[in-house]
Design a protein around this motif. Sequence first.
Motif, PDB file in Angstrom:
ATOM      1  N   HIS A 122     -41.682 -73.231 -68.624  1.00 36.20           N
ATOM      2  CA  HIS A 122     -42.505 -72.470 -69.562  1.00 36.20           C
ATOM      3  C   HIS A 122     -42.474 -70.989 -69.181  1.00 36.20           C
ATOM      4  O   HIS A 122     -41.746 -70.594 -68.267  1.00 36.20           O
ATOM      5  CB  HIS A 122     -43.933 -73.029 -69.561  1.00 36.20           C
ATOM      6  N   PHE A 123     -43.236 -70.177 -69.872  1.00 35.64           N
ATOM      7  CA  PHE A 123     -43.107 -68.722 -69.771  1.00 35.64           C
ATOM      8  C   PHE A 123     -44.359 -68.113 -69.177  1.00 35.64           C
ATOM      9  O   PHE A 123     -45.462 -68.408 -69.622  1.00 35.64           O
ATOM     10  CB  PHE A 123     -42.823 -68.130 -71.168  1.00 35.64           C
ATOM     11  N   HIS A 124     -44.178 -67.297 -68.172  1.00 38.62           N
ATOM     12  CA  HIS A 124     -45.322 -66.708 -67.475  1.00 38.62           C
ATOM     13  C   HIS A 124     -45.035 -65.256 -67.136  1.00 38.62           C
ATOM     14  O   HIS A 124     -43.906 -64.881 -66.809  1.00 38.62           O
ATOM     15  CB  HIS A 124     -45.604 -67.480 -66.177  1.00 38.62           C
ATOM     16  N   ASN A 125     -46.061 -64.443 -67.212  1.00 39.48           N
ATOM     17  CA  ASN A 125     -45.965 -63.044 -66.810  1.00 39.48           C
ATOM     18  C   ASN A 125     -46.441 -62.961 -65.372  1.00 39.48           C
ATOM     19  O   ASN A 125     -47.596 -63.265 -65.083  1.00 39.48           O
ATOM     20  CB  ASN A 125     -46.849 -62.186 -67.740  1.00 39.48           C
ATOM     21  N   ILE A 126     -45.547 -62.604 -64.470  1.00 45.59           N
ATOM     22  CA  ILE A 126     -45.977 -62.458 -63.080  1.00 45.59           C
ATOM     23  C   ILE A 126     -45.847 -61.013 -62.617  1.00 45.59           C
ATOM     24  O   ILE A 126     -45.752 -60.725 -61.434  1.00 45.59           O
ATOM     25  CB  ILE A 126     -45.234 -63.421 -62.127  1.00 45.59           C
TER      26      ILE A 126
ATOM     27  N   GLU B 260     -48.620 -59.094 -52.810  1.00 47.53           N
ATOM     28  CA  GLU B 260     -49.211 -57.848 -53.300  1.00 47.53           C
ATOM     29  C   GLU B 260     -49.748 -57.970 -54.728  1.00 47.53           C
ATOM     30  O   GLU B 260     -50.593 -57.179 -55.133  1.00 47.53           O
ATOM     31  CB  GLU B 260     -48.168 -56.714 -53.255  1.00 47.53           C
ATOM     32  N   THR B 261     -49.267 -58.903 -55.494  1.00 50.77           N
ATOM     33  CA  THR B 261     -49.655 -59.116 -56.900  1.00 50.77           C
ATOM     34  C   THR B 261     -49.801 -57.795 -57.651  1.00 50.77           C
ATOM     35  O   THR B 261     -50.888 -57.438 -58.112  1.00 50.77           O
ATOM     36  CB  THR B 261     -50.952 -59.938 -57.036  1.00 50.77           C
ATOM     37  N   PRO B 262     -48.695 -57.052 -57.794  1.00 47.49           N
ATOM     38  CA  PRO B 262     -48.791 -55.759 -58.475  1.00 47.49           C
ATOM     39  C   PRO B 262     -49.195 -55.934 -59.936  1.00 47.49           C
ATOM     40  O   PRO B 262     -48.914 -56.946 -60.567  1.00 47.49           O
ATOM     41  CB  PRO B 262     -47.369 -55.195 -58.360  1.00 47.49           C
ATOM     42  N   ARG B 263     -49.842 -54.911 -60.454  1.00 41.10           N
ATOM     43  CA  ARG B 263     -50.275 -54.919 -61.848  1.00 41.10           C
ATOM     44  C   ARG B 263     -49.036 -54.927 -62.745  1.00 41.10           C
ATOM     45  O   ARG B 263     -48.055 -54.256 -62.463  1.00 41.10           O
ATOM     46  CB  ARG B 263     -51.092 -53.649 -62.091  1.00 41.10           C
TER      47      ARG B 263
ATOM     48  N   THR C 255     -50.450 -59.695 -65.671  1.00 40.28           N
ATOM     49  CA  THR C 255     -49.934 -60.657 -64.717  1.00 40.28           C
ATOM     50  C   THR C 255     -50.875 -61.849 -64.600  1.00 40.28           C
ATOM     51  O   THR C 255     -52.101 -61.706 -64.698  1.00 40.28           O
ATOM     52  CB  THR C 255     -49.724 -60.018 -63.331  1.00 40.28           C
ATOM     53  N   GLU C 256     -50.285 -63.023 -64.416  1.00 41.27           N
ATOM     54  CA  GLU C 256     -51.084 -64.225 -64.186  1.00 41.27           C
ATOM     55  C   GLU C 256     -51.348 -64.442 -62.708  1.00 41.27           C
ATOM     56  O   GLU C 256     -52.089 -65.343 -62.334  1.00 41.27           O
ATOM     57  CB  GLU C 256     -50.343 -65.458 -64.723  1.00 41.27           C
ATOM     58  N   LEU C 257     -50.710 -63.651 -61.867  1.00 38.17           N
ATOM     59  CA  LEU C 257     -50.845 -63.895 -60.431  1.00 38.17           C
ATOM     60  C   LEU C 257     -52.222 -63.492 -59.947  1.00 38.17           C
ATOM     61  O   LEU C 257     -52.756 -62.454 -60.341  1.00 38.17           O
ATOM     62  CB  LEU C 257     -49.791 -63.115 -59.637  1.00 38.17           C
TER      63      LEU C 257
END
Lengths: 149, 400
Positions: B259-263, B352-355, B361-363
């Motif tokens: 599936h599709f995710h924005n990370i 770091e889960t950058p913006r 982002t889903e992270l």
Amino acid sequence: MRTFAGLVIVSSLVILGSAGAHAQGRQLGGDAARADRIAAASALSDHRHFKVSIAALASPPVLNSMHAWEIQIRTPSGRPVEDATVSIGGSNLDRGHKLPTAPRVTRYLGDGKYLVEGMKFHMPGDWRLTLAIVAGRRRDTISFDIVVR
Amino acid sequence: MTRYARSAVTAVLLICAAVAAAPAAGAEEWTRDELDVLRSLWIGSLPDLPPDPSNGYGDDERAAELGHRLFFDTRLSANGKVACASCHMPELAFTDGRAMSRGVGSTIRNAPTVVGTAYSPWFFWDGRKDSQWSQALGPLENPVEHGVTRADVVRLVRRDADYRRRYSGIFGSLPEPDDRDGLSRAFANIGKAIAAYERRLLPGPSRFDRYVAAVLGGREPAPADRLTMDEVAGLRVFIADNQGQCTRCHNGPLFTNNHFHNIGVDPVEHKADGRGRLDGIRSAAADEFNCLGIHSDAPEAACSELRFAKRDGTELLGGFKTPTLRNLSKTAPYMHAGQLETLDDVLWHYRETPRALVGQTELHTLTLTNSQFEQLKVFLLTLDGPVRAPAKFLRPPDEE
């Protein structure tokens, strides 16, 4: 206190009737989760206009697979509701992910039963499926909590 | 021997015995829930290869043989130098080791693996194709990849006696040169042959799989199949819902939910880039070669992925397809334009889960230590394995 009907699906899904969109679902199952092979639940909608039953048709529905559900809508006294419009939404309770697909009613099956196609779960965890039902002048909502493994 | 010496010897012997009896890597304790998760990730849980209803030739051996030849044929390009295998190299798990692939020109995409993709309902990083056969046609007509037209492709098949014979034996006669509908039909057939070959490329067992097979079977893994303590620790982090949470998206035997995710990976310097699935699903819906189109062999009822695909939603913006985690040592660099060169870079990104610059982002922040990230890395490397396919399909076709 509303009663909850919860039957557990296979190794994939556990369904619990919920008292409403913001209520906490109670979890049934544990080892029973591995015994049953059909997922189904039944409960009264939030304002008690409808008695709603849901059942997954694929046995078992598995993670990442498209599958269908059957929704039965009846009046509280048990008469089938035949003219309902149902919209389906849902989200993952842990992180708020929405359903990955756009499921919808594709057919009326008679006896208050509606076929919902296009369901998929793409993440394990706790999901809340919410149905918005409009039939004539009555409108109501109901949520079912589903544990996807 | 004095009494003390005897005691010392005895003590040493007891310690040696205790060490020898200590649980070897492989005798770890797993809870019942954890065993369920391990089973779900194990290659042995991969279901039988599903049919592709839209490709009536998907399981035709002759189509696979033709597709194999087409896959390695550099004549299917404007400059005579680019084949599918140019960017999907068998020795690199069918990737090419580049951040962004080069065809006849430069692309802005990191060639993903072909291995195991028969299980995916969507193709390309943004999911703009809904079948393996329609995906195969995309790069052919892309001006920077193969740079040919469907007329060029069909002309090649017509002029090569071996291709012409093989094609006719499977699909019937080639279209007349002025038959435009027939031309598209033949082009679709060629995609179906390529897909019949690609379907056969499946992941083989990794050390992780052999370890899990032993654990599920209640036996000690063979020495070569054991996981080190750090690898086991990394596996625990991977599956723990309060730690790595990786199985949210990297689930099932292919370690992807497809599936599709924005990370939150940065788009490349290209104004059309970065919109991901939001544009991808619209392309798929409009594609003449999709499941509902006239070249598909599927009845409408079999096209549920397309019929019920989400077309709107903020989560689609900047969402890209979850890649498999198998064979990571061969598929660097990572992400849709190779933005992250090494696994260390990937794990840094997750720490770091950058913006996100496009969408959201889903992270979420993970509460993991640096050493837990290191353990995750060594665990991920246990997922390397061979490609399971007939040996002849893993190399260019033998000369006739």
